[in-house]
Scaffold this motif. Sequence first.
Motif, PDB file in Angstrom:
ATOM      1  N   ARG A  10       0.880  -1.204   0.018  1.00 24.89           N
ATOM      2  CA  ARG A  10       0.165  -0.050  -0.174  1.00 24.89           C
ATOM      3  C   ARG A  10       0.768   1.272  -0.152  1.00 24.89           C
ATOM      4  NH1 ARG A  10      -5.771   1.688   0.807  1.00 24.89           N
ATOM      5  NH2 ARG A  10      -5.412   3.763   0.871  1.00 24.89           N
ATOM      6  N   PHE A  11       2.008   1.162   0.736  1.00 26.29           N
ATOM      7  CA  PHE A  11       2.778   2.296   0.791  1.00 26.29           C
ATOM      8  C   PHE A  11       3.512   2.438  -0.349  1.00 26.29           C
ATOM      9  CE2 PHE A  11       6.904   4.349   2.119  1.00 26.29           C
ATOM     10  CZ  PHE A  11       6.409   5.454   3.277  1.00 26.29           C
ATOM     11  N   ALA A  12       3.966   1.389  -1.183  1.00 27.94           N
ATOM     12  CA  ALA A  12       4.769   1.454  -2.397  1.00 27.94           C
ATOM     13  C   ALA A  12       3.676   2.172  -3.407  1.00 27.94           C
ATOM     14  CB  ALA A  12       5.065   0.112  -2.766  1.00 27.94           C
ATOM     15  N   ALA A  13       2.554   1.689  -3.400  1.00 24.42           N
ATOM     16  CA  ALA A  13       1.634   2.309  -4.496  1.00 24.42           C
ATOM     17  C   ALA A  13       1.358   3.906  -4.350  1.00 24.42           C
ATOM     18  CB  ALA A  13       0.293   1.691  -4.396  1.00 24.42           C
ATOM     19  N   SER A  14       1.218   4.416  -3.129  1.00 25.97           N
ATOM     20  CA  SER A  14       1.055   5.778  -2.793  1.00 25.97           C
ATOM     21  C   SER A  14       2.472   6.409  -3.128  1.00 25.97           C
ATOM     22  CB  SER A  14       0.819   6.068  -1.204  1.00 25.97           C
ATOM     23  OG  SER A  14      -0.277   5.399  -0.992  1.00 25.97           O
ATOM     24  N   LEU A  15       3.601   5.826  -2.628  1.00 29.52           N
ATOM     25  CA  LEU A  15       4.897   6.595  -3.040  1.00 29.52           C
ATOM     26  C   LEU A  15       4.923   6.567  -4.505  1.00 29.52           C
ATOM     27  CD1 LEU A  15       7.214   7.321  -1.597  1.00 29.52           C
ATOM     28  CD2 LEU A  15       8.363   5.208  -1.686  1.00 29.52           C
ATOM     29  N   GLN A  16       4.654   5.562  -5.266  1.00 32.69           N
ATOM     30  CA  GLN A  16       4.854   5.735  -6.803  1.00 32.69           C
ATOM     31  C   GLN A  16       3.905   6.846  -7.387  1.00 32.69           C
ATOM     32  OE1 GLN A  16       6.120   2.769  -9.123  1.00 32.69           O
ATOM     33  NE2 GLN A  16       6.330   4.817  -9.816  1.00 32.69           N
ATOM     34  N   LYS A  17       2.747   6.970  -6.788  1.00 25.83           N
ATOM     35  CA  LYS A  17       1.741   7.902  -7.148  1.00 25.83           C
ATOM     36  C   LYS A  17       2.503   9.297  -7.108  1.00 25.83           C
ATOM     37  CE  LYS A  17      -2.625   6.524  -6.176  1.00 25.83           C
ATOM     38  NZ  LYS A  17      -3.595   6.386  -5.382  1.00 25.83           N
TER      39      LYS A  17
END
Length: 271
Positions: A22-29
């Motif tokens: 979840r953290f990775a997806a937001s960081l990517q965004k």
Amino acid sequence: MKALILNGSPRRGGGTAAVSRRFAASLQKGLGPSASVEVLDLVDLHIEACLGCRLCFDRGEDACPRDDDLAWLSQAILGSDILVLASPVYVDSMSGLMKTTLDRLAWLCHRPGLGGRLGFVLTTTGSADSGRTRASLVQALRYWGVRTLGSHCVLAGARLSPEGLERAGTGLDRAALRLARAALGGLGLRPSLLALLVFQVQRQAWLRETEPSLDLAWWTSRGLLQKGRAWLSPEARVAFPSLALARWAASLIALVMWGPRRARRGPRRGA
Ligand SMILES: Cc1cc2nc3c(=O)[nH]c(=O)nc-3n(C[C@H](O)[C@H](O)[C@H](O)COP(=O)(O)O)c2cc1C
């Protein structure tokens, strides 16, 4: 820009894995599509326990007698701009898998080759917050030269449910976006006052070292012992008042701990 999230949970598909993703997806965004954001589950790597032989300190990390995935992992870490350590809380500490990994990377504390990088810490717990665990993980990153933006703990219970992840999502998204903004703004190259102080104290210690060693050669060859050196990374942007304060405090600490330069009683040994 490359971000690497190390998930130290031995439970495949567990709460820490979900939180990391979840953290990775937001960081990517936050970082945009050109950035690479990767979650590495340490459980999928072959990482054996440290033997305590100190060969990594004395002869270099390549001299480690263990033949496993650590060398590959070290390269992945050194090639990242952003590092996130994620661990479940086990008996009020980090998981054994994460600790084993950090022990095997202890040479990075002697030769902190990650100056200029940004970091963050994630933990999941069953019933209580994990201040001590988070502090240990933040400290490991700090030893490596990483500027750590903070930490975030998710209360997961025995198993994090999809609803639990959703409830934790807002906090995780906010933390990840803050990290992305800091990375894009070059915060990694602006060391905190504490980081400056730690670096200046280390410098004073190495300037007093009399015995040749691989660590000393590392510090010398990178120009870290040259007069006026402000921090690990030569591109660091350091405000003069902070630097002056860190230098003054480090000189005082070094004087109290080891006495005046060139008058030390014996060679200082590493940790
Ligand atoms: C061996 C073990 C020790 C644990 N110790 C603690 C603890 O000291 N404090 C706590 O709040 N939770 C503790 N927990 C609960 C885990 O921290 C929590 O369930 C975590 O979210 C598990 O992450 P995972 O799903 O990635 O395995 C422990 C769990 C295990 C398996």
